[in-house]
Design an enzyme around this catalytic site. Structure first.
Site, short mmCIF file in Angstrom:
data_model
loop_
_atom_site.label_atom_id
_atom_site.label_comp_id
_atom_site.label_asym_id
_atom_site.label_seq_id
_atom_site.Cartn_x
_atom_site.Cartn_y
_atom_site.Cartn_z
N GLY A 135 0.79 -1.23 0.00
CA GLY A 135 0.00 0.00 0.00
C GLY A 135 0.82 1.27 0.00
N GLU A 317 11.74 -3.33 -8.73
CA GLU A 317 11.86 -2.20 -7.81
C GLU A 317 12.23 -0.99 -8.66
OE1 GLU A 317 11.31 -2.41 -4.60
OE2 GLU A 317 11.37 -4.56 -4.18
#
Length: 502
Positions: A135, A317
């Site tokens: 989140g 990433e």
């Protein structure tokens, strides 16, 4: 006394003067910082540079910048839903909007499918991007909306966009964890890290699928419905392309590669070298890393995709800063744009693709494809018998097709920079069981006249039996040669493409 009073008055005035000067300089400095942040130039952008050697793994980002509204400038969940629906309306000819389930708090997990035939099953590979698994890592959800809009605007004029739309079924899930985004925390509404909630090959826990988080179950059911060839999740907190395995057998931090280690390194390098600066990382050689060599994790989605769904998934990433200023999002899109496009396009620009047929009636077979020396099986589709096998180029491979009830076939190919289309035509296995000549895969044993005929040949007329077998074999050979040439209806791809049938 008057002199002392006058002196104290003068000191107070001087102190007040210096206080005002100090206060004014502080305000000026703050305003200057705010101005700099709003006018950030690409050359000044360093939030996603490789300067930071520290890893942002499991720390609670909610403790950072508490006084700042991190979500300012980012789409809320309602904004994201509106943006997804708007793309579906504006690009209805190449898109389909659907939901794979709901979050803990009941927010739909919306997906955008982009294809020239959205919603239709074809002999084309499928790719998925998933954003916002955690989140507090929201950059991915924004970049996937950028990607969908760019493909919508450019699929008729940009060759790479055209290639993707016409030859790949691309599925975009901007937010897997909308509740976590609303709460500005890593886990979902139940405070569960969704990237630790999947079945794991090394640690056996939570085997009851019903006890998993609804977001996790939605992903698992999604992959049962759609046969994805490859996938990538977008994270924040580092700058590297991560590939399996994520864990190791002894729980130690070490390089622990999966059977398709070469293919995963190839995929990771496509993303890294297409990125603005990922490949120049000082921490990760070439901007890629094996997951277990970086830090082992268990219950991850990446390994589960490869083991249980036949899907080659990367964990990307894409920014050192988990939640950068919204003003930097267009720059992040520019840095990652070609990486995302090239990774999706690689599905049809390299690898081995084809279909498996029956020589008996030409129908597609849902067989299996293996490659000698690689302990992994790719399943062909049930409808078209199509398969898509990702392999690292510049190497020789022996490809084997199998199907229960059929004789396996194998052939050796050299995979260079382009794709190879390799179709297999498998012959049914025929055996004599008792007195009945039968096809193991599809036997019709209810026809009494056929049984009596075979018994007649097998009983008193063995010589005739062998003559019939020879004649049938000759006719089958002629039929097989006549049906040898097939036109592949699989995808068109850029560059030269070799087609082989065995």
């Amino acid at each position: 006394m008057s002199s002392i009073s006058s002196s104290m008055s003068m000191d107070m005035k001087l102190n007040l003067f210096f206080f005002l000067v100090l206060f004014a300089s502080t305000i000026s400095s703050s305003l200057a910082k705010g101005s700099l942040q709003q006018t950030l130039l690409p050359s000044e952008f360093n939030d996603c540079s490789n300067a930071s050697q520290a890893r942002h793994l499991l720390e609670d980002e909610s403790q950072a910048q508490k006084s700042v509204d991190l979500a300012q400038g980012y789409m809320s969940n309602d904004d994201l839903e509106w943006a997804i629906q708007e793309i579906g309306q504006r690009c209805s000819n190449i898109s389909r909007i659907y939901s794979i389930g709901k979050s803990v708090n009941g927010f739909p997990l919306w997906v955008i499918e982009i294809s020239d035939k959205p919603g239709e099953e074809e002999t084309e590979p499928a790719f998925k991007f998933i954003g916002n698994v955690h989140g507090d890592e929201p950059v991915g959800r924004e970049l996937l909306i950028f990607l969908a809009n760019w493909l919508c605007d450019n699929h008729l004029k940009d060759p790479l966009a055209t290639l993707i739309v016409e030859n790949v079924h691309l599925h975009l899930l901007p937010s897997m964890n909308p509740d976590g985004f609303s709460l500005k925390k890593r886990g979902n509404a139940n405070n569960i890290d969704l990237n630790r909630d999947f079945p794991d090959q090394f640690i056996f826990f939570n085997d009851d699928e019903d006890s998993r988080q609804p977001e996790t179950r939605a992903i698992m059911n999604w992959l049962r419905d759609i046969r994805f060839t490859a996938s990538a999740t977008l994270h924040g907190g580092a700058l590297v392309a991560n590939y399996p395995w994520d864990g190791s057998d002894d729980k130690r931090t070490k390089y622990y590669g999966c059977p398709d280690d070469d293919a995963f390194r190839f995929m990771s390098s496509i993303y890294s070298h297409s990125h603005y600066n990922m490949s120049s990382s000082k921490e990760f050689l070439g901007g890629i890393t094996n997951g277990a060599a970086w830090y082992p994790l268990y219950g991850g989605m990446q390994d589960w995709n490869y083991i249980h769904a036949g899907c080659f998934e990367l964990t990307l990433e894409i920014c050192d800063n988990k939640w950068p200023s919204a003003a930097e999002l267009p720059i992040l899109w520019r840095y990652n744009k070609m990486s995302m496009l090239n990774l999706v396009a690689s599905l049809v620009k390299t690898g081995v693709h084809g279909r498996i047929y029956s020589s008996g009636d030409g129908r597609p077979l849902p067989g299996s494809i293996t490659v000698s020396g690689i302990n992994y099986t790719v399943r062909a589709g049930k409808t078209f018998g199509d398969y898509h096998r990702i392999l690292a180029p510049r190497d020789k491979y022996e490809v084997v097709a199998t199907m229960p009830g059929y004789k396996s076939k194998n052939t050796t190919i050299w995979l260079d920079e382009g794709p190879v289309t390799l179709d297999f035509v498998l012959d049914p296995e025929v055996s004599v069981k008792g007195s009945v000549l039968q096809n193991i895969y599809k036997c019709d044993c209810n026809n009494e006249s056929k049984q009596e005929f075979v018994q007649f040949l097998w009983g008193a007329h063995l010589e005739v039996f062998f003559v019939v077998i020879v004649i049938l074999g000759f006719l089958l050979l002629l039929f097989h040669r006549g049906a040898k040439v097939k036109i592949s209806t699989s995808r068109q791809s850029a560059g030269a493409k070799r087609t082989v049938e065995v």
